[in-house]
Structures are given as structure tokens and as C-alpha cells.
Scaffold this motif. Sequence first.
Motif, short mmCIF file in Angstrom:
data_model
loop_
_atom_site.label_atom_id
_atom_site.label_comp_id
_atom_site.label_asym_id
_atom_site.label_seq_id
_atom_site.Cartn_x
_atom_site.Cartn_y
_atom_site.Cartn_z
N LEU A 10 0.83 -1.21 0.00
CA LEU A 10 0.00 0.00 0.00
C LEU A 10 0.86 1.26 0.00
N ASP A 11 1.93 1.24 0.78
CA ASP A 11 2.83 2.39 0.83
C ASP A 11 3.54 2.60 -0.50
N THR A 12 3.90 1.52 -1.18
CA THR A 12 4.58 1.63 -2.47
C THR A 12 3.66 2.22 -3.52
N VAL A 13 2.42 1.77 -3.56
CA VAL A 13 1.46 2.32 -4.52
C VAL A 13 1.26 3.81 -4.28
N ARG A 14 1.10 4.19 -3.03
CA ARG A 14 0.92 5.61 -2.71
C ARG A 14 2.17 6.42 -3.08
N THR A 15 3.34 5.88 -2.78
CA THR A 15 4.58 6.60 -3.08
C THR A 15 4.79 6.75 -4.57
N ARG A 63 11.61 6.77 -7.93
CA ARG A 63 12.89 6.96 -7.22
C ARG A 63 12.71 7.00 -5.70
N ALA A 64 11.46 7.06 -5.23
CA ALA A 64 11.21 7.18 -3.80
C ALA A 64 10.83 5.86 -3.13
N ILE A 65 10.84 4.74 -3.88
CA ILE A 65 10.35 3.49 -3.29
C ILE A 65 11.47 2.56 -2.81
N GLY A 66 12.73 3.01 -2.91
CA GLY A 66 13.85 2.13 -2.62
C GLY A 66 13.84 1.55 -1.21
N GLU A 67 13.55 2.38 -0.21
CA GLU A 67 13.56 1.89 1.16
C GLU A 67 12.51 0.82 1.40
N LEU A 68 11.39 0.91 0.70
CA LEU A 68 10.34 -0.10 0.84
C LEU A 68 10.79 -1.43 0.25
N LEU A 69 11.48 -1.37 -0.89
CA LEU A 69 12.01 -2.60 -1.48
C LEU A 69 13.04 -3.24 -0.55
N ASP A 70 13.93 -2.42 0.00
CA ASP A 70 14.96 -2.94 0.91
C ASP A 70 14.33 -3.59 2.14
N ALA A 71 13.32 -2.93 2.72
CA ALA A 71 12.67 -3.46 3.91
C ALA A 71 11.95 -4.77 3.62
N THR A 120 24.97 -6.47 -2.84
CA THR A 120 25.94 -5.94 -3.81
C THR A 120 25.30 -4.84 -4.65
N ALA A 121 24.07 -5.06 -5.09
CA ALA A 121 23.38 -4.04 -5.87
C ALA A 121 23.20 -2.77 -5.04
N GLN A 122 22.76 -2.93 -3.79
CA GLN A 122 22.56 -1.76 -2.93
C GLN A 122 23.86 -0.97 -2.73
N ALA A 123 24.96 -1.68 -2.59
CA ALA A 123 26.25 -1.03 -2.30
C ALA A 123 26.86 -0.34 -3.52
N ASN A 124 26.30 -0.61 -4.70
CA ASN A 124 26.91 -0.08 -5.92
C ASN A 124 25.96 0.80 -6.74
N ILE A 180 18.89 1.89 -6.17
CA ILE A 180 18.00 2.64 -5.29
C ILE A 180 17.36 1.72 -4.26
N GLY A 181 17.08 0.50 -4.67
CA GLY A 181 16.49 -0.50 -3.78
C GLY A 181 16.61 -1.86 -4.43
N ALA A 182 16.56 -2.92 -3.61
CA ALA A 182 16.68 -4.27 -4.15
C ALA A 182 16.00 -5.25 -3.21
N ARG A 183 15.50 -6.34 -3.78
CA ARG A 183 14.85 -7.37 -2.97
C ARG A 183 14.77 -8.67 -3.77
N MET A 184 14.69 -9.79 -3.07
CA MET A 184 14.39 -11.03 -3.78
C MET A 184 12.95 -10.95 -4.27
N THR A 185 12.67 -11.68 -5.35
CA THR A 185 11.32 -11.66 -5.91
C THR A 185 10.90 -13.10 -6.17
N GLY A 186 9.61 -13.38 -6.02
CA GLY A 186 9.13 -14.74 -6.22
C GLY A 186 8.98 -15.48 -4.91
N GLY A 187 8.77 -16.77 -5.00
CA GLY A 187 8.45 -17.57 -3.83
C GLY A 187 9.60 -17.80 -2.87
#
Length: 386
Positions: free
Chosen positions: A281-286, A293-301, A323-327, A330-337
Motif C-alpha cells: 500500500l505504501d509503495t502504490v501511494r509513493t 525513485r522514492a520506493i527504494g527503502e520499501l524494497l529494501d525493507a 551488492t546491488a545496494q552497495a553499488n 536505489i532499492g533491491a529485494r528477492m522476488t518470487g516464492g
Amino acid sequence: MTDLRTGVRDDFAEVFDREPDGVWSSPGRANLIGEHTDYNEGFVLPFAINRRTVAALGLREDRTIRVGSTFADELVEVDLDALSPDALQGWSAYPLGVAWALGEFGADLAAVPGFDLLLDSNVPVGAGLSSSAAIEGATLLALNDVWRLGLDRQTLARVGQRAENIAVGAPTGIMDQSASLLGQEDAAVFLDCRTLVSEVVPLGLEAAGLEILVMDTGVTHAHATGGYKERRASCEAGAAALGVESLRDVSVDDLPRAREILDDVTFRRVRHVVTENQRVLDTVRTLRERGPRAIGELLDASHVSMRDDFEISVPELDLAVETAQANGAIGARMTGGGFGGSAIALVPTDALSRVLVALDGAFAEHGFGQPDLFTVRASEGARRES
């Protein structure tokens, strides 16, 4: 796509010694955010990707179904009258399963002819990009057309989920099929998995100078077995203990009470789903108010929650994300099951080459196999190609 479309038509003619009635395609999907929330009747935000499965199909004059693919040697043959979940196995359970499941949604299977079907795909298998939903979507759209069933895409998504749950035996939600069937260019599909109401949410990635990088670790997984089923069972147990129909009915404010009632493992499973729903919900609103460019922290969390509370990550996924975050991502996360597959990173175009080099180096340094790295675009959903 041109090569896939032409190739599957040519292969169909070679295998079945005739031309198909048409060619259909359906995409894989990446999930921007909202993992393991779908079967808890929560919220998800996937998007269709520009990797697709194509299906060439031709009707027959008898009751025989023959299914082949470029990624399996055997040609599977079954009588339409004998089509049932118990008779299906292996990769062919996906296309044959949706044919069976259409009968569960009103199609009169006694009144339709058999068919020949040939599949090809450039959606990676086992990468968490839903190659299964791509097969289901292409087959469903083809059969909906040639059998003249007139089902809308939301219903076809439910058919695909039914096939995967019963015919394949994977306890997945409806997110993958919805993304594959409802996707649009440069947009995500915001789906309420309780009401099945969906809404297209523009992403605006190109205008923001952003790329979505898929980092396929090469660690394969299978949803019909293992940890996925266990996580779903934990969620159901948590909902029952809290006296609610599903975890959709639990809010972040309810978590202190949940901690008192539930054992530690079940509580952490519940906490992931509850907080992940809020992150969607927060990502859709953001996205609507501030842009991508403002959704990175949500992906990281989201990744931290999947790693620590739901415990579905693996070292390769964690390394890809970190590694992606350090280089420059903006944000990164695993995706899928989970338990393997892919991570995604939201990367500024001018930082992409740096991220790619860093990922290759990091995986080599840790002794992991080299990841398959590629960018994807949010793409159109299932469609008839010819």
C-alpha cells in the motif's frame, strides 16, 4: 519475440505436419513488492516482463490432445475425456491442467474438440519469474479463443490458479496469473487478492532514468514441494490462532497481541505478511505521489522481512541484493516464492554497468556460480500474436 513467434509456428508444422490455427503469447512476471501476501488474501504489485511463452495451437477433429514443447523431448498425448488432475504430471500438467480447469469454470468439455499445442519460451525456468503462469496464460488465451468460451481475463486468472493448485499441486495464490494476463506497458498491476479487484499503476521508469535489473542466482526451486507449503501452513495456523479468516484481517497495530499469542516462528511468519501488505500500500501511494525513485527503502525493507521473518532467502539472493545496494541501486529485494530464483534491483541507468561488474565480482569471490543478469521492462500481458 519475432523469432519466438516464427520458430514456434515452424516447429508446430514440423511436429504436427500442419499449420496451427494461431499463435498466442503470455509473459512471465516480476513482483515489484508483495511476496507471500497473495494466498493470504492481501495486496500485491507485480508487473508483466518482456520475456514470454508462445503457444501455437490447432484444433483437431477428434477428442485427442497432444502437447509438445521446445524444452522437452516427449510429446504428451491424452484423451480429452480422460483429462483429470490425477492423470497429469511433469511440465505438461501446466497446459493440460488449464484445459481441465476451464471445465471447472463453465466450459463444456464434452462439446469441444481436442487440439495440438506446441510451446516455446524465453522466460527462465526456476528463476522466480513465473514461467508457469506464462505457460498457463498463453494456453488459456488460446483455448478461450478457439473454443469460443468468452471468459474475461480476471476469470482466466482464476482458472490458471485452480490448475496450479489442483492439477500441479502448487499452493500458489492468484498473483502470477493476474500479472501475466492483465499487465500493461510501463505499469504494475495493483491487485487485491481478496476481492480480485485490480488497478493499473504507472511506473514511469524510463522517464525517471531507471532500469529494473533481474539477478537470477541460478539456484532453482519448486513450489509444489518443500518450504513454500510450510510457509503457507504457518500463515493459516497464525490466522486461526488469531481468530481471523486470513492474515489480510490483521493490521500492523495487531502485531503486539499476535506476539503474545503465537510461538516465535509463527509470529515472524505473520509479521512478514502483515508488514508486507502495508509496504505494498505504501509503495502504490509513493509511486503516485513521488515517483519510482522514492520506493527504494520499501524494497529494501521487504527483502529484510523475507530474509529474517519469513526465512525464504538464500545466501546467493542476499549477496545479489547487498551488492546491488552497495553499488548504486536505489532499492533491491528477492522476488518470487523464495528458496532460490531471482532478486530485482531498481538501478539508475548511469549506474547499471557498475552494478553488473560488482555482481560478477562478488559472486566469483564467494565461489558461487555466475548469476544471469538482465534488465526487464514492464510489458503488455497475454495477447494473440497471429
